[in-house]
Design a protein around this motif. Structure first.
Motif, PDB file in Angstrom:
ATOM      1  N   GLN A  28      -7.863 -18.775 -47.939  1.00 18.50           N
ATOM      2  CA  GLN A  28      -8.523 -17.977 -46.896  1.00 18.50           C
ATOM      3  C   GLN A  28      -7.588 -16.955 -46.241  1.00 18.50           C
ATOM      4  O   GLN A  28      -7.868 -16.464 -45.145  1.00 18.50           O
ATOM      5  N   PHE A  29      -6.485 -16.630 -46.914  1.00 15.19           N
ATOM      6  CA  PHE A  29      -5.567 -15.643 -46.345  1.00 15.19           C
ATOM      7  C   PHE A  29      -6.151 -14.240 -46.500  1.00 15.19           C
ATOM      8  O   PHE A  29      -6.611 -13.861 -47.585  1.00 15.19           O
ATOM      9  N   PRO A  30      -6.138 -13.416 -45.425  1.00 19.47           N
ATOM     10  CA  PRO A  30      -6.686 -12.047 -45.498  1.00 19.47           C
ATOM     11  C   PRO A  30      -5.646 -11.075 -46.073  1.00 19.47           C
ATOM     12  O   PRO A  30      -4.813 -10.541 -45.351  1.00 19.47           O
ATOM     13  N   ASN A  31      -5.706 -10.853 -47.371  1.00 15.23           N
ATOM     14  CA  ASN A  31      -4.774  -9.927 -48.016  1.00 15.23           C
ATOM     15  C   ASN A  31      -5.164  -8.485 -47.709  1.00 15.23           C
ATOM     16  O   ASN A  31      -6.312  -8.083 -47.900  1.00 15.23           O
ATOM     17  N   LYS A  32      -4.201  -7.702 -47.250  1.00 14.32           N
ATOM     18  CA  LYS A  32      -4.443  -6.304 -46.904  1.00 14.32           C
ATOM     19  C   LYS A  32      -3.892  -5.401 -48.010  1.00 14.32           C
ATOM     20  O   LYS A  32      -2.745  -5.575 -48.442  1.00 14.32           O
ATOM     21  N   VAL A  33      -4.706  -4.457 -48.460  1.00 11.69           N
ATOM     22  CA  VAL A  33      -4.260  -3.504 -49.466  1.00 11.69           C
ATOM     23  C   VAL A  33      -4.520  -2.083 -48.982  1.00 11.69           C
ATOM     24  O   VAL A  33      -5.427  -1.831 -48.184  1.00 11.69           O
ATOM     25  N   SER A  34      -3.695  -1.174 -49.447  1.00  8.05           N
ATOM     26  CA  SER A  34      -3.836   0.236 -49.113  1.00  8.05           C
ATOM     27  C   SER A  34      -4.610   0.944 -50.220  1.00  8.05           C
ATOM     28  O   SER A  34      -4.337   0.744 -51.405  1.00  8.05           O
ATOM     29  N   VAL A  35      -5.577   1.758 -49.815  1.00  6.32           N
ATOM     30  CA  VAL A  35      -6.354   2.559 -50.767  1.00  6.32           C
ATOM     31  C   VAL A  35      -6.180   4.033 -50.389  1.00  6.32           C
ATOM     32  O   VAL A  35      -6.541   4.440 -49.289  1.00  6.32           O
ATOM     33  N   ILE A  36      -5.586   4.793 -51.308  1.00  8.70           N
ATOM     34  CA  ILE A  36      -5.436   6.230 -51.086  1.00  8.70           C
ATOM     35  C   ILE A  36      -6.622   6.925 -51.754  1.00  8.70           C
ATOM     36  O   ILE A  36      -6.753   6.935 -52.968  1.00  8.70           O
ATOM     37  N   ARG A  37      -7.474   7.485 -50.930  1.00  9.65           N
ATOM     38  CA  ARG A  37      -8.697   8.098 -51.446  1.00  9.65           C
ATOM     39  C   ARG A  37      -8.430   9.485 -52.031  1.00  9.65           C
ATOM     40  O   ARG A  37      -7.444  10.145 -51.667  1.00  9.65           O
ATOM     41  N   ASN A  38      -9.298   9.897 -52.921  1.00  8.22           N
ATOM     42  CA  ASN A  38      -9.251  11.248 -53.464  1.00  8.22           C
ATOM     43  C   ASN A  38      -9.861  12.215 -52.448  1.00  8.22           C
ATOM     44  O   ASN A  38     -10.826  11.881 -51.761  1.00  8.22           O
ATOM     45  N   ALA A  39      -9.275  13.392 -52.365  1.00  2.64           N
ATOM     46  CA  ALA A  39      -9.748  14.407 -51.416  1.00  2.64           C
ATOM     47  C   ALA A  39     -10.347  15.588 -52.161  1.00  2.64           C
ATOM     48  O   ALA A  39      -9.734  16.118 -53.099  1.00  2.64           O
ATOM     49  N   TYR A  40     -11.540  16.013 -51.752  1.00  2.00           N
ATOM     50  CA  TYR A  40     -12.215  17.153 -52.370  1.00  2.00           C
ATOM     51  C   TYR A  40     -12.605  18.140 -51.272  1.00  2.00           C
ATOM     52  O   TYR A  40     -13.166  17.749 -50.250  1.00  2.00           O
ATOM     53  N   TRP A  41     -12.271  19.396 -51.506  1.00  2.00           N
ATOM     54  CA  TRP A  41     -12.608  20.417 -50.520  1.00  2.00           C
ATOM     55  C   TRP A  41     -14.075  20.796 -50.634  1.00  2.00           C
ATOM     56  O   TRP A  41     -14.588  21.038 -51.711  1.00  2.00           O
ATOM     57  N   GLU A  42     -14.754  20.803 -49.477  1.00  3.02           N
ATOM     58  CA  GLU A  42     -16.172  21.157 -49.435  1.00  3.02           C
ATOM     59  C   GLU A  42     -16.354  22.377 -48.529  1.00  3.02           C
ATOM     60  O   GLU A  42     -15.853  22.410 -47.398  1.00  3.02           O
ATOM     61  N   GLU A  43     -17.056  23.380 -49.045  1.00  2.00           N
ATOM     62  CA  GLU A  43     -17.360  24.563 -48.239  1.00  2.00           C
ATOM     63  C   GLU A  43     -18.530  24.270 -47.304  1.00  2.00           C
ATOM     64  O   GLU A  43     -19.519  23.664 -47.707  1.00  2.00           O
ATOM     65  N   ASP A  44     -18.368  24.679 -46.042  1.00  2.00           N
ATOM     66  CA  ASP A  44     -19.459  24.535 -45.078  1.00  2.00           C
ATOM     67  C   ASP A  44     -20.229  25.853 -45.049  1.00  2.00           C
ATOM     68  O   ASP A  44     -19.874  26.794 -44.335  1.00  2.00           O
ATOM     69  N   LYS A  45     -21.273  25.921 -45.848  1.00  2.00           N
ATOM     70  CA  LYS A  45     -22.019  27.173 -45.995  1.00  2.00           C
ATOM     71  C   LYS A  45     -22.805  27.532 -44.739  1.00  2.00           C
ATOM     72  O   LYS A  45     -23.099  28.698 -44.493  1.00  2.00           O
ATOM     73  N   LYS A  46     -23.135  26.535 -43.929  1.00  2.00           N
ATOM     74  CA  LYS A  46     -23.943  26.796 -42.728  1.00  2.00           C
ATOM     75  C   LYS A  46     -23.089  27.333 -41.586  1.00  2.00           C
ATOM     76  O   LYS A  46     -23.463  28.285 -40.902  1.00  2.00           O
ATOM     77  N   HIS A  47     -21.918  26.708 -41.358  1.00  2.00           N
ATOM     78  CA  HIS A  47     -21.095  27.081 -40.207  1.00  2.00           C
ATOM     79  C   HIS A  47     -19.840  27.856 -40.603  1.00  2.00           C
ATOM     80  O   HIS A  47     -19.112  28.338 -39.730  1.00  2.00           O
TER      81      HIS A  47
END
Length: 208
Positions: A28-47
């Motif tokens: 029942q030990f809470p193992n902590k792991v790091s997750v490095i997410r992928n980053a994608y640039w999104e254009e904000d067409k409205k603002h």
């Protein structure tokens, strides 16, 4: 998407990192792991402008060895690395809980958690382990404030006692009651009004 880079879109490691927990089925030990997410640039067409969209990688699916007991956990999902600091802290916390090195009132752990006085230090009081803050509360409950109409006490947390600090005395001139500090009662024989009047008369008599 506001973040750490002066409130501008940013895809640094800190912004992309999240911490996930995988509980070991064996201990029942809470193992902590790091997750490095992928980053994608999104254009904000409205603002106008844009922002980074962070997405959790799905592959490769990895196994994980429990930081506490060493048992393998199969296919827990994707993670970048084991978060050593979190796991070490959790292991220390688990040991302290097992050894009952925590305040029985607030559950804060000795030397790991903090209270108003700094890192928690336990004191055995009435057969109970208490942190400094809870110890003071317990002493106050068992020994209520003894202040009355003529004496005022202040609790001294360093000595765990109620110390006398104000005393009501009678003015030797007008016989009215007034408060003085406990260390002043031997020489403050007059209330402020009478003492001020006496000083005023002395000042007037000094002029021709």
């Amino acid at each position: 998407m506001p973040n750490c880079d002066w409130n501008r879109p940013c895809d640094c490691r800190d912004c992309r990192e999240i911490i996930e927990t995988h509980v070991c089925p064996s201990c029942q030990f809470p193992n902590k792991v790091s997750v490095i997410r992928n980053a994608y640039w999104e254009e904000d067409k409205k603002h106008g402008g844009g922002y980074y969209l962070f997405v959790n990688p799905k592959t490769p699916v990895k196994d994980l060895i429990c930081y506490e007991c060493g048992d393998p956990m199969k296919e827990v999902g994707y993670y970048t690395s084991i978060h050593e600091d979190f796991c070490k802290n959790q292991k220390e916390r688990a040991k302290l809980i097992k050894d009952e090195r925590y305040c029985v009132n607030c559950d804060k752990l000795e030397e790991l958690d903090f209270d108003f006085y700094g890192r928690v230090k336990l004191t055995l009081y009435n057969q109970l382990n208490l942190c400094r803050s809870c110890l003071i509360d317990a002493v106050k409950v068992e020994n209520p404030d003894p202040s009355n109409a003529t004496n005022k006490f202040k609790f001294d947390p360093s000595k765990l006692i109620w110390a006398l600090y104000r005393v009501k005395v009678t003015c030797t001139t007008c016989e009215s009651a007034y408060w003085v500090n406990s260390d002043e009662q031997s020489w403050r024989k007059q209330c402020k009004k009478c003492y001020g009047s006496k000083r005023g008369k002395k000042t007037e008599s000094s002029f021709p």
